[in-house]
Design an enzyme around this catalytic site. Structure first.
Site, PDB file in Angstrom:
ATOM      1  N   TYR A   1      -1.647  -0.527  10.313  1.00 17.28           N
ATOM      2  CA  TYR A   1      -1.772  -1.077   8.920  1.00 17.28           C
ATOM      3  C   TYR A   1      -0.597  -0.691   7.911  1.00 17.28           C
ATOM      4  O   TYR A   1      -0.071  -1.503   7.237  1.00 17.28           O
ATOM      5  CB  TYR A   1      -3.132  -0.195   8.282  1.00 17.28           C
ATOM      6  CG  TYR A   1      -3.328  -0.749   6.764  1.00 17.28           C
ATOM      7  CD1 TYR A   1      -3.756  -1.731   6.442  1.00 17.28           C
ATOM      8  CD2 TYR A   1      -3.011   0.336   5.909  1.00 17.28           C
ATOM      9  CE1 TYR A   1      -3.818  -1.927   5.004  1.00 17.28           C
ATOM     10  CE2 TYR A   1      -3.029   0.276   4.345  1.00 17.28           C
ATOM     11  CZ  TYR A   1      -3.605  -0.982   4.242  1.00 17.28           C
ATOM     12  OH  TYR A   1      -3.860  -1.201   2.655  1.00 17.28           O
TER      13      TYR A   1
ATOM     14  N   SER B   1       0.884  -1.272   0.087  1.00 13.82           N
ATOM     15  CA  SER B   1      -0.053  -0.108  -0.043  1.00 13.82           C
ATOM     16  C   SER B   1       0.879   1.159  -0.009  1.00 13.82           C
ATOM     17  O   SER B   1       2.167   1.142   0.295  1.00 13.82           O
ATOM     18  CB  SER B   1      -0.944  -0.077   1.265  1.00 13.82           C
ATOM     19  OG  SER B   1      -1.440   1.212   1.599  1.00 13.82           O
TER      20      SER B   1
HETATM   21  N1  LIG Z   1      -8.960  -0.142  -1.026  1.00  7.12           N
HETATM   22  C1  LIG Z   1      -7.642   0.840  -0.982  1.00  7.12           C
HETATM   23  O1  LIG Z   1      -7.694   1.901  -0.769  1.00  7.12           O
HETATM   24  C2  LIG Z   1      -6.375   0.115  -0.784  1.00  7.12           C
HETATM   25  C3  LIG Z   1      -5.214   0.904  -0.695  1.00  7.12           C
HETATM   26  C4  LIG Z   1      -3.948   0.361  -0.492  1.00  7.12           C
HETATM   27  C5  LIG Z   1      -3.858  -1.202  -0.814  1.00  7.12           C
HETATM   28  N2  LIG Z   1      -5.038  -1.628  -0.612  1.00  7.12           N
HETATM   29  C6  LIG Z   1      -4.870  -3.339  -0.439  1.00  7.12           C
HETATM   30  O2  LIG Z   1      -5.138  -4.010  -1.559  1.00  7.12           O
HETATM   31  C7  LIG Z   1      -5.705  -5.201  -1.224  1.00  7.12           C
HETATM   32  C8  LIG Z   1      -7.273  -5.438  -1.524  1.00  7.12           C
HETATM   33  O3  LIG Z   1      -7.950  -4.583  -1.013  1.00  7.12           O
HETATM   34  P1  LIG Z   1      -9.411  -4.223  -1.582  1.00  7.12           P
HETATM   35  O4  LIG Z   1      -9.531  -2.735  -1.425  1.00  7.12           O
HETATM   36  O5  LIG Z   1     -10.094  -5.032  -2.727  1.00  7.12           O
HETATM   37  O6  LIG Z   1     -10.305  -4.942  -0.289  1.00  7.12           O
HETATM   38  P2  LIG Z   1     -11.582  -5.676  -0.215  1.00  7.12           P
HETATM   39  O7  LIG Z   1     -12.180  -5.625   1.318  1.00  7.12           O
HETATM   40  O8  LIG Z   1     -12.560  -5.131  -1.264  1.00  7.12           O
HETATM   41  O9  LIG Z   1     -11.068  -7.135  -0.566  1.00  7.12           O
HETATM   42  C9  LIG Z   1     -10.122  -7.857   0.335  1.00  7.12           C
HETATM   43  C10 LIG Z   1     -10.548  -9.161   0.196  1.00  7.12           C
HETATM   44  O10 LIG Z   1      -9.733  -9.921   1.092  1.00  7.12           O
HETATM   45  C11 LIG Z   1     -10.473 -10.774   1.797  1.00  7.12           C
HETATM   46  N3  LIG Z   1      -9.773 -11.452   3.112  1.00  7.12           N
HETATM   47  C12 LIG Z   1      -9.714 -10.589   4.166  1.00  7.12           C
HETATM   48  N4  LIG Z   1      -9.100 -11.094   5.095  1.00  7.12           N
HETATM   49  C13 LIG Z   1      -8.769 -12.297   4.819  1.00  7.12           C
HETATM   50  C14 LIG Z   1      -8.186 -13.698   5.266  1.00  7.12           C
HETATM   51  N5  LIG Z   1      -7.799 -13.480   6.401  1.00  7.12           N
HETATM   52  N6  LIG Z   1      -8.241 -14.516   4.612  1.00  7.12           N
HETATM   53  C15 LIG Z   1      -8.805 -14.523   3.293  1.00  7.12           C
HETATM   54  N7  LIG Z   1      -9.165 -13.561   2.757  1.00  7.12           N
HETATM   55  C16 LIG Z   1      -9.180 -12.535   3.387  1.00  7.12           C
HETATM   56  C17 LIG Z   1     -11.718 -10.077   2.021  1.00  7.12           C
HETATM   57  O11 LIG Z   1     -12.814 -11.140   2.468  1.00  7.12           O
HETATM   58  C18 LIG Z   1     -11.949  -9.470   0.586  1.00  7.12           C
HETATM   59  O12 LIG Z   1     -12.737 -10.133  -0.151  1.00  7.12           O
HETATM   60  C19 LIG Z   1      -5.375  -5.234   0.305  1.00  7.12           C
HETATM   61  O13 LIG Z   1      -4.278  -5.836   0.695  1.00  7.12           O
HETATM   62  C20 LIG Z   1      -5.550  -3.895   0.683  1.00  7.12           C
HETATM   63  O14 LIG Z   1      -4.826  -3.593   1.892  1.00  7.12           O
HETATM   64  C21 LIG Z   1      -6.169  -1.296  -0.728  1.00  7.12           C
END
Ligand SMILES: NC(=O)c1ccc[n+]([C@@H]2O[C@H](COP(=O)([O-])OP(=O)(O)OC[C@H]3O[C@@H](n4cnc5c(N)ncnc54)[C@H](O)[C@@H]3O)[C@@H](O)[C@H]2O)c1
Length: 266
Positions: free
Chosen positions: A154, A141
């Site tokens: 985080y 991130s």
């Molecule tokens: N959305 C943002 O702004 C953002 C920014 C920077 C980084 N990210 C990173 O991108 C990645 C995806 O994020 P997103 O925004 O698509 O989130 P999201 O919540 O839409 O998707 C994340 C998925 O991970 C699954 N998950 C969570 N914990 C889990 C576990 N213990 N075992 C198996 N599955 C698990 C959830 O059920 C969900 O389906 C994450 O690693 C997040 O930290 C997101």
């Protein structure tokens, strides 16, 4: 890497960026084993992609080491091999300062983001290293290099993912495994509610202070990075601007973000 005909394991495939990456890999002729703890989310992804035997669902909590270590056999049983692992599953923390963040919350975030990714790497690296061409992608991130008050654990979990990934890149230089770190900025997914976190209205995507990238664009950037075997990719103008600022002056970056993000706290 030529994506067509390859087998990928994608964590977080039940929602957000992971769902889009799954969809794009399938559209490009790959086979995908989707991993998520949310079975409903995975079922929705399966219905959306309509890929038949080219998509399999694996309801697994990536923090459960035993479950994760059993995954390679399950995926190889279903699809014959594994050429790529895309670690996308992750959670954010409650928007509170460390002083108010309970230990359980701290451990949960580290467990999912760091240990979950580590479990997947330990499970699949022995398989990837034997392939003629392989890809390992870890989603960190912007928070890995830009400290956000209220998301400090985080950020620390993602900084750990960053160093883990860059270190693996170095360790795997003489192998056929391409290792990619991904640094998204703000992406318009439901990560807050999926993580059980309430977010202030001020953080909505309509607010100019929080211009977000779509999950479709984020997914495309990740698939492009897999194709190119990129060392690292930032996603969104926020992530690239902060990348530059944090290199120029970590202190200025910390102060700038603190000023901008203060509204999320309290
Ligand atoms: N959305 C943002 O702004 C953002 C920014 C920077 C980084 N990210 C990173 O991108 C990645 C995806 O994020 P997103 O925004 O698509 O989130 P999201 O919540 O839409 O998707 C994340 C998925 O991970 C699954 N998950 C969570 N914990 C889990 C576990 N213990 N075992 C198996 N599955 C698990 C959830 O059920 C969900 O389906 C994450 O690693 C997040 O930290 C997101």
């Amino acid at each position: 890497m030529n994506i067509s005909g390859k087998v990928f394991v994608v964590t977080g495939a039940g929602n957000g960026i992971g769902r889009v990456v799954t969809q794009l890999l399938l559209e490009n002729g790959a086979t995908v084993a989707g991993v998520d703890l949310n079975s409903e989310g995975l079922a929705k992804t399966a219905a959306l992609v309509e890929a038949g035997a080219r998509f399999s669902s694996h309801v697994v909590n990536i923090t459960d080491r035993e479950q994760v270590l059993a995954l390679p056999a399950a995926v190889i049983g279903a699809h014959g091999n594994v050429d790529g692992v895309v670690n996308i599953a992750g959670v954010i923390q409650k928007f509170v300062k460390i002083i108010d963040l309970p230990f359980e919350e701290i451990e949960k975030v580290m467990n999912v983001n760091f240990w979950g990714t580590m479990n997947m790497i330990k499970a699949f690296l022995p398989v990837l290293i034997e392939r003629p061409e392989a890809s390992l992608v870890n989603v960190a991130s912007m928070g890995a290099y830009a400290p956000v008050p209220g998301q400090v654990v985080y950020g620390a979990s993602k900084a750990a993912v960053r160093l883990l990934t860059e270190g693996l890149y170095a360790e795997l230089l003489d192998t056929n495994v391409a290792v990619t770190s991904v640094f998204p900025g703000a992406i318009s997914t439901n990560i807050a509610s999926n993580s059980g976190v309430a977010v202030s209205d001020k953080a909505s995507s309509d607010s100019p202070a929080f211009k977000m990238t779509t999950p479709e664009a984020a997914g495309q950037a990740i698939v492009d990075a897999i194709r190119k075997g990129s060392f690292r990719v930032t996603i969104g103008t926020d992530a690239s601007a902060m990348d530059k600022l944090a290199r120029f002056s970590p202190k200025l970056a910390a102060r700038t973000i603190a000023k901008k993000m203060g509204s999320l706290l309290g």
